[in-house]
Design a protein around this motif. Sequence first.
Motif, PDB file in Angstrom:
ATOM      1  N   SER A 230     -14.546  12.146  31.400  1.00  0.00           N
ATOM      2  CA  SER A 230     -14.064  13.408  30.846  1.00  0.00           C
ATOM      3  C   SER A 230     -13.036  13.087  29.769  1.00  0.00           C
ATOM      4  CB  SER A 230     -13.433  14.264  31.947  1.00  0.00           C
ATOM      5  OG  SER A 230     -12.851  15.433  31.399  1.00  0.00           O
ATOM      6  N   LEU A 231     -13.230  13.660  28.575  1.00  0.00           N
ATOM      7  CA  LEU A 231     -12.390  13.326  27.432  1.00  0.00           C
ATOM      8  C   LEU A 231     -11.530  14.522  27.016  1.00  0.00           C
ATOM      9  CD1 LEU A 231     -15.018  11.497  25.173  1.00  0.00           C
ATOM     10  CD2 LEU A 231     -13.680  10.576  27.087  1.00  0.00           C
ATOM     11  N   LEU A 232     -10.302  14.214  26.602  1.00  0.00           N
ATOM     12  CA  LEU A 232      -9.363  15.193  26.071  1.00  0.00           C
ATOM     13  C   LEU A 232      -8.897  14.685  24.713  1.00  0.00           C
ATOM     14  CD1 LEU A 232      -7.442  17.718  26.728  1.00  0.00           C
ATOM     15  CD2 LEU A 232      -5.783  15.988  27.449  1.00  0.00           C
ATOM     16  N   PHE A 233      -8.834  15.572  23.710  1.00  0.00           N
ATOM     17  CA  PHE A 233      -8.424  15.116  22.373  1.00  0.00           C
ATOM     18  C   PHE A 233      -7.831  16.273  21.582  1.00  0.00           C
ATOM     19  CE2 PHE A 233     -12.893  16.343  22.177  1.00  0.00           C
ATOM     20  CZ  PHE A 233     -12.924  17.220  21.097  1.00  0.00           C
ATOM     21  N   LEU A 234      -7.047  15.918  20.560  1.00  0.00           N
ATOM     22  CA  LEU A 234      -6.588  16.854  19.547  1.00  0.00           C
ATOM     23  C   LEU A 234      -7.383  16.596  18.279  1.00  0.00           C
ATOM     24  CD1 LEU A 234      -2.706  16.702  20.045  1.00  0.00           C
ATOM     25  CD2 LEU A 234      -4.227  18.574  20.684  1.00  0.00           C
ATOM     26  N   HIS A 235      -7.788  17.680  17.610  1.00  0.00           N
ATOM     27  CA  HIS A 235      -8.587  17.560  16.395  1.00  0.00           C
ATOM     28  C   HIS A 235      -7.889  18.271  15.245  1.00  0.00           C
ATOM     29  CE1 HIS A 235     -11.716  19.002  13.514  1.00  0.00           C
ATOM     30  NE2 HIS A 235     -12.094  17.743  13.632  1.00  0.00           N
ATOM     31  N   GLU A 236      -7.713  17.570  14.115  1.00  0.00           N
ATOM     32  CA  GLU A 236      -7.121  18.148  12.915  1.00  0.00           C
ATOM     33  C   GLU A 236      -8.242  18.468  11.936  1.00  0.00           C
ATOM     34  OE1 GLU A 236      -4.457  19.962  10.997  1.00  0.00           O
ATOM     35  OE2 GLU A 236      -3.551  18.595  12.457  1.00  0.00           O
TER      36      GLU A 236
ATOM     37  N   ILE B  47      -7.564  13.294  16.007  1.00  0.00           N
ATOM     38  CA  ILE B  47      -8.719  12.763  15.312  1.00  0.00           C
ATOM     39  C   ILE B  47      -9.203  13.819  14.331  1.00  0.00           C
ATOM     40  CG2 ILE B  47      -9.387  11.225  17.186  1.00  0.00           C
ATOM     41  CD1 ILE B  47     -11.407  13.298  18.085  1.00  0.00           C
ATOM     42  N   GLY B  48     -10.142  13.455  13.473  1.00  0.00           N
ATOM     43  CA  GLY B  48     -10.678  14.414  12.510  1.00  0.00           C
ATOM     44  C   GLY B  48     -10.287  14.070  11.092  1.00  0.00           C
ATOM     45  N   ASP B  49     -11.083  14.610  10.145  1.00  0.00           N
ATOM     46  CA  ASP B  49     -10.864  14.310   8.727  1.00  0.00           C
ATOM     47  C   ASP B  49     -10.090  15.401   8.009  1.00  0.00           C
ATOM     48  OD1 ASP B  49     -12.698  16.353   8.599  1.00  0.00           O
ATOM     49  OD2 ASP B  49     -14.307  15.162   7.708  1.00  0.00           O
ATOM     50  N   GLY B  50      -9.686  16.451   8.736  1.00  0.00           N
ATOM     51  CA  GLY B  50      -8.933  17.525   8.114  1.00  0.00           C
ATOM     52  C   GLY B  50      -9.792  18.564   7.427  1.00  0.00           C
ATOM     53  N   HIS B  51     -11.118  18.409   7.447  1.00  0.00           N
ATOM     54  CA  HIS B  51     -12.013  19.332   6.739  1.00  0.00           C
ATOM     55  C   HIS B  51     -12.895  20.135   7.686  1.00  0.00           C
ATOM     56  CE1 HIS B  51     -10.788  17.576   2.941  1.00  0.00           C
ATOM     57  NE2 HIS B  51     -11.077  16.370   3.391  1.00  0.00           N
ATOM     58  N   LEU B  52     -13.584  19.485   8.606  1.00  0.00           N
ATOM     59  CA  LEU B  52     -14.453  20.198   9.532  1.00  0.00           C
ATOM     60  C   LEU B  52     -13.632  21.095  10.452  1.00  0.00           C
ATOM     61  CD1 LEU B  52     -16.959  17.408  10.680  1.00  0.00           C
ATOM     62  CD2 LEU B  52     -17.379  19.248   9.037  1.00  0.00           C
TER      63      LEU B  52
END
Length: 353
Positions: free
Chosen positions: A99-105, A60-65
Amino acid sequence: MTQDDTLVRKSVLTTVVVVIAFTLAAPFGTATVGATTTPPSDTDEYAVVQGDECYTIKPIGDGHLTAEEFYDYRDPDTEPSSHSYSSHGTRHLQENDASLLFLHEGGDGLSLGVVHDRHGGGSEGGAATMTFTDLPENGEWVVEDDAYADRDDEFSHRNGSSRITWVYGANRTDGGVFNGGLDDEFSITIQPRFNEDAAFQQYDGELTDWQVISGNSTGHERISLNMNQPIEIRSGGCTSYAVSELDIDESVTTGESTAVEATVENNGVYAETFTVPITVDGEVVDEQEVTLEPGETATVSSSVTLEEAGTHTVGVANETMDVTADDGEQLPGFGVGVALAALLIAFVARVRP
């Protein structure tokens, strides 16, 4: 006949012979495209493996933050500040007692994030202990929720491993974000212990779901995991295979079946059953299933029939080559090579003194 006429006729004769040679050589035989690896999975795909189950996920993520900006942890000493001691940036993901697990770009590359429960959601708190092994050596936990002095949470890091115990009160979150080294290949194992199985527990609330969040075209989706089993999260999707040695005739006749063969290799780390598509001009015309152990190869075979004359692109997965289909109507009864040979004989007979 003058000497100039003789030279001109010899030049024309040589040209005709060259044209015939190329014409006869070009359309016949088969071609093999070899040693070119074609992984079918998206380079932005990752896998979560638990027991016999494998789930392909995307960041997830917009690639900027950055990871810290996205998580947005706030306490009285942060800017902006809050007495919530919680993540404000992940509120759109948070769920009560989950409980959440995620990858952030983000602007700092790929990060691994964890967030427990929902800020202001009315839950009674909770507890979780997670052990992370094989973390990239050049990475670090850039967010530790909580981060204040004398916190109840315990963060222990050593030699690429982390053991973290989170305990939090009502209406708050806990969690963290690991950043660094995840833009290369990685494989991280996470051993969870929730609620009374955690290293210690201070509040009455309980976590009832463990989810991995995956990005998609509309935002994100949730996958529930077994709360009592470890997982592996790794680069590469669940299906990882390579195609090489694509073998097919370069020239075929319209309406006639022609064989297609290719070599498929499992370049993943698990035994997998792959569905390999056979395509003509980008359209799937057949599918072949093959089950392979890690590193094992097999030959997949199929056939295609090209109904229209012209050049077509035939492929196995993403490995393709151009094939020319001839309907035989250009020179019926002969063929280009035979016709040019006849032309040469006629020309020789005419120029012979």
